[in-house]
Design a protein around this motif. Structure first.
Motif, short mmCIF file in Angstrom:
data_model
loop_
_atom_site.label_atom_id
_atom_site.label_comp_id
_atom_site.label_asym_id
_atom_site.label_seq_id
_atom_site.Cartn_x
_atom_site.Cartn_y
_atom_site.Cartn_z
N ILE A 1 6.36 -21.07 -27.06
CA ILE A 1 5.89 -20.00 -26.20
C ILE A 1 4.45 -20.25 -25.79
N GLY A 2 4.21 -20.37 -24.49
CA GLY A 2 2.86 -20.50 -23.97
C GLY A 2 2.29 -19.13 -23.66
N ILE A 3 1.03 -18.91 -24.04
CA ILE A 3 0.39 -17.62 -23.82
C ILE A 3 -0.84 -17.84 -22.94
N GLY A 4 -0.85 -17.15 -21.78
CA GLY A 4 -1.92 -17.33 -20.80
C GLY A 4 -3.22 -16.67 -21.23
N GLY A 5 -4.12 -16.51 -20.26
CA GLY A 5 -5.45 -16.00 -20.57
C GLY A 5 -6.31 -17.08 -21.17
N TRP A 6 -7.43 -16.67 -21.73
CA TRP A 6 -8.40 -17.66 -22.26
C TRP A 6 -9.21 -17.00 -23.36
N GLY A 7 -9.07 -17.46 -24.58
CA GLY A 7 -9.85 -16.89 -25.68
C GLY A 7 -9.58 -15.40 -25.83
N SER A 8 -10.58 -14.62 -25.56
CA SER A 8 -10.43 -13.17 -25.67
C SER A 8 -10.39 -12.51 -24.29
N ARG A 9 -9.81 -13.25 -23.33
CA ARG A 9 -9.78 -12.76 -21.95
C ARG A 9 -8.34 -12.73 -21.41
N ARG A 10 -7.97 -11.62 -20.86
CA ARG A 10 -6.69 -11.36 -20.16
C ARG A 10 -5.49 -11.96 -20.88
N LYS A 11 -5.37 -11.62 -22.14
CA LYS A 11 -4.22 -12.04 -22.94
C LYS A 11 -3.08 -11.02 -22.78
N PRO A 12 -1.84 -11.46 -22.72
CA PRO A 12 -0.71 -10.52 -22.62
C PRO A 12 -0.43 -9.86 -23.98
N LEU B 223 -2.06 -15.11 -7.41
CA LEU B 223 -1.95 -16.38 -8.13
C LEU B 223 -0.49 -16.79 -8.34
N LEU B 224 0.37 -15.84 -8.63
CA LEU B 224 1.77 -16.15 -8.94
C LEU B 224 2.66 -15.62 -7.82
N ASN B 225 3.65 -16.42 -7.43
CA ASN B 225 4.66 -15.91 -6.51
C ASN B 225 5.98 -15.76 -7.25
N ARG B 226 6.92 -15.09 -6.65
CA ARG B 226 8.12 -14.65 -7.40
C ARG B 226 9.01 -15.79 -7.86
N MET B 227 8.88 -16.99 -7.23
CA MET B 227 9.71 -18.09 -7.75
C MET B 227 9.13 -18.70 -9.04
N MET B 228 7.94 -18.21 -9.43
CA MET B 228 7.35 -18.66 -10.69
C MET B 228 7.55 -17.64 -11.80
N VAL B 229 8.26 -16.56 -11.52
CA VAL B 229 8.29 -15.42 -12.46
C VAL B 229 9.71 -14.90 -12.63
N PRO C 255 -8.89 -17.17 -12.61
CA PRO C 255 -7.43 -17.21 -12.76
C PRO C 255 -6.98 -17.72 -14.12
N TYR C 256 -7.92 -18.28 -14.88
CA TYR C 256 -7.58 -19.00 -16.11
C TYR C 256 -6.50 -20.02 -15.78
N PHE C 257 -5.43 -20.12 -16.59
CA PHE C 257 -4.45 -21.20 -16.36
C PHE C 257 -3.05 -20.64 -16.22
N ASP C 258 -2.98 -19.34 -15.86
CA ASP C 258 -1.70 -18.62 -15.92
C ASP C 258 -0.63 -19.22 -15.03
N ASP C 259 -1.01 -19.69 -13.85
CA ASP C 259 -0.02 -20.32 -12.96
C ASP C 259 0.50 -21.62 -13.58
N LEU C 260 -0.37 -22.36 -14.25
CA LEU C 260 0.07 -23.61 -14.88
C LEU C 260 1.01 -23.34 -16.04
N PHE C 261 0.73 -22.29 -16.83
CA PHE C 261 1.65 -21.90 -17.90
C PHE C 261 3.03 -21.57 -17.32
N CYS C 262 3.04 -20.83 -16.21
CA CYS C 262 4.33 -20.43 -15.62
C CYS C 262 5.10 -21.65 -15.12
N LEU C 263 4.41 -22.59 -14.48
CA LEU C 263 5.10 -23.77 -13.94
C LEU C 263 5.59 -24.69 -15.06
#
Lengths: 273, 236
Positions: free
Chosen positions: A21-32, A210-216, A178-186
């Protein structure tokens, strides 16, 4: 177009033991964090977590959910070291793949591009190579330079948190990074986006989408869902709560804040404040 | 008011960027941050400064660019950057450890992790800032190599520039690329530097680190750090 709205428990129901499981955000920023809390509330175990680590890692490790961690750092920023992660590492309890941060990004890009690896200079000469003996180098076919062959970081699932999303999975960040959230999704087979608010139409510059529906694959509306990490500009990091997390006894913390689901968590935080 | 040790360190950190021109300065720590901003206001007006988050800022704090975390990796790979990192351990060849103390499999103390140190050191100019020079930090051999030293094969762009501590300034301009003292800060006995270092340093007679000029002192004291936070990072 499909309505992809789900609840946090719907997301967790699609996960299974042993997943990566990849978790986006960065450190203590915008974590799900709401999705992380839903995992804490489930019987899931033996997970491989891939993260630019913050309290997502500390919580999952403290709850005994993690078999292996792929990371470049774990930090709460103003609290330099996450105590739960430290404790597990110092007990020798955690299988780790510790990478340079740029190698980590390179691995996500390789996975997203369906490549077995990408060359990168980072890692040469360092103990990244000694502590991960499976890593290989390649010679450039053009000038013979030796480079690290960073393997693709394939993810079964990506979990990210954004400021806004629509019901179809288009999603927007409103903070500066954006951190790396699009890269995690791809890089992932299944992609779940939690967000502060599900909207019908987006405000703001188009580049923030940052994300379009074909990535989600799934959209979860979780107001304050990144708490206690930041979700600029909706809210900043809850420093007081972060200190509580870092200093509290784990069992007391879990009992007080994590035993009542997401609603119970948000209520417990409100009454604590 | 007499020049303080912290102010000498700020000027020494500013001097790290001498000749860098139009590249990104990435100082970690408060004193190197002051040094980068001081250099921008004086000797190196073309330096780019990051706020450590997503913005590039002028010395006055005005927005001049966007540098989110992902773009920092592009700049690292491109090499147009001079990073000043900290170190939990640093050895004579400039190997740095910020990952873990002890055995990596079961460390006695887990630290941050490799972070960007492996990539930084093989791609862009790198210096180090050590606010508390001691044998615990300046060690014979680091436990985990995060930043890469001069005794390793590290490719064509490996460039460890200097080390600034609260006692002295060091470089690696020796035949075997091991560390040597460039200058000792005013009021520091050379023998103290040797005593506090966990490996042998050449016994040359080093210079004395320069004191900041009146203009620099005025900038440090009235513009960059009027609350004297620098004195909390550097104690004599």
């Amino acid at each position: 177009m499909r309505d992809k709205r789900m609840t946090p428990s719907d997301v967790v129901a699609e996960l299974s033991d042993g997943m990566t499981i990849g978790i986006g955000g960065w450190g203590s920023r915008r974590k799900p964090m709401a999705l992380v809390r839903a995992i804490l509330d489930s019987p899931l175990k033996d997970l491989t977590i891939v993260s630019y680590g913050g309290p997502d890692v500390g919580l999952l490790v403290a709850a005994g959910k993690v078999r292996k961690l792929v990371f470049g750092f774990v930090s709460l920023d103003t609290v330099a070291y996450d105590p739960h992660f430290q404790k597990a590492r110092q007990a020798g309890d955690l299988d780790v793949t510790e990478l340079d941060e740029g190698m980590f990004q390179c691995g996500l890009i390789a996975a997203g591009h369906r490549l077995p690896f990408l060359p990168i200079r980072a890692g040469l000469g360092s103990d990244v190579m000694r502590t991960n003996p499976e890593l290989r180098t390649v010679r450039s076919p053009y000038d013979d330079e030796e480079l690290v062959a960073m393997p693709a970081l394939h993810l079964d699932v990506a979990l990210v948190h954004m400021n806004r999303a629509d019901q179809h999975g288009n999603a927007q960040y409103l903070g500066p990074d954006p951190y790396f959230d699009d890269l995690f999704c791809l890089a992932a087979n299944r992609r779940y986006v939690s967000c502060e608010q599900v909207v019908d139409t987006f405000d703001g510059a188009v580049q923030t989408l940052l994300l379009n529906r074909m990535m989600v694959d799934g959209v979860v509306e979780t107001p304050n869902g990144a708490h206690f990490t930041s979700c600029a500009p909706d809210y900043s990091r809850d420093e007081k709560f972060q200190r509580l997390y870092a200093e509290a006894d784990w069992d007391c913390f879990a009992d007080r804040f994590l035993s009542g689901g997401e609603r119970g968590y948000q209520e417990a935080v409100r009454s604590w404040q | 008011m007499a020049v303080t040790r912290a102010e000498v360190c700020v000027a020494a950190c500013a001097d790290l960027f001498a000749g860098d021109g139009e590249i990104l300065a990435s100082p970690m720590g408060f004193v190197p941050g002051l040094g980068a901003r001081l250099a921008r206001l004086t000797s190196e007006p073309d330096l780019l400064l990051s706020d450590g988050e997503a913005y590039l800022l002028t010395a006055d704090g005005e927005l001049e660019g966007w540098m989110p975390y992902r773009k920092v990796f592009d700049v690292v790979a491109h090499g147009t950057r001079h990073v000043v990192m900290g170190a939990n351990q640093l050895d004579r060849f400039g190997n740095q450890n910020i990952s873990a103390i002890g055995d990596h499999g079961k460390p006695t103390r887990q630290l941050l992790g490799f972070r960007g140190a492996p990539g930084n050191t093989v791609n862009n100019k790198t210096s180090y800032w050590i606010p508390r020079h001691s044998k615990r930090v300046l060690v014979d051999a680091v436990d985990v190599v995060s930043g890469v030293g001069y005794d390793k094969q590290a490719g064509p762009f490996h460039n460890i520039h200097r080390v600034v501590t609260n006692l002295a300034v060091f470089d690696f301009d020796t035949p075997d690329r091991s560390m040597r003292i460039v200058s000792v800060h005013p009021g520091v006995d050379v023998q103290e530097v040797h005593d506090q270092t966990g490996f042998e340093l050449p016994r040359d007679e080093p210079a004395v680190t320069r004191e900041p000029t009146e203009h620099e002192l005025d900038l440090i004291r009235t513009v960059l750090d009027p609350d004297s936070k620098r004195d909390r990072e550097v104690r004599v």
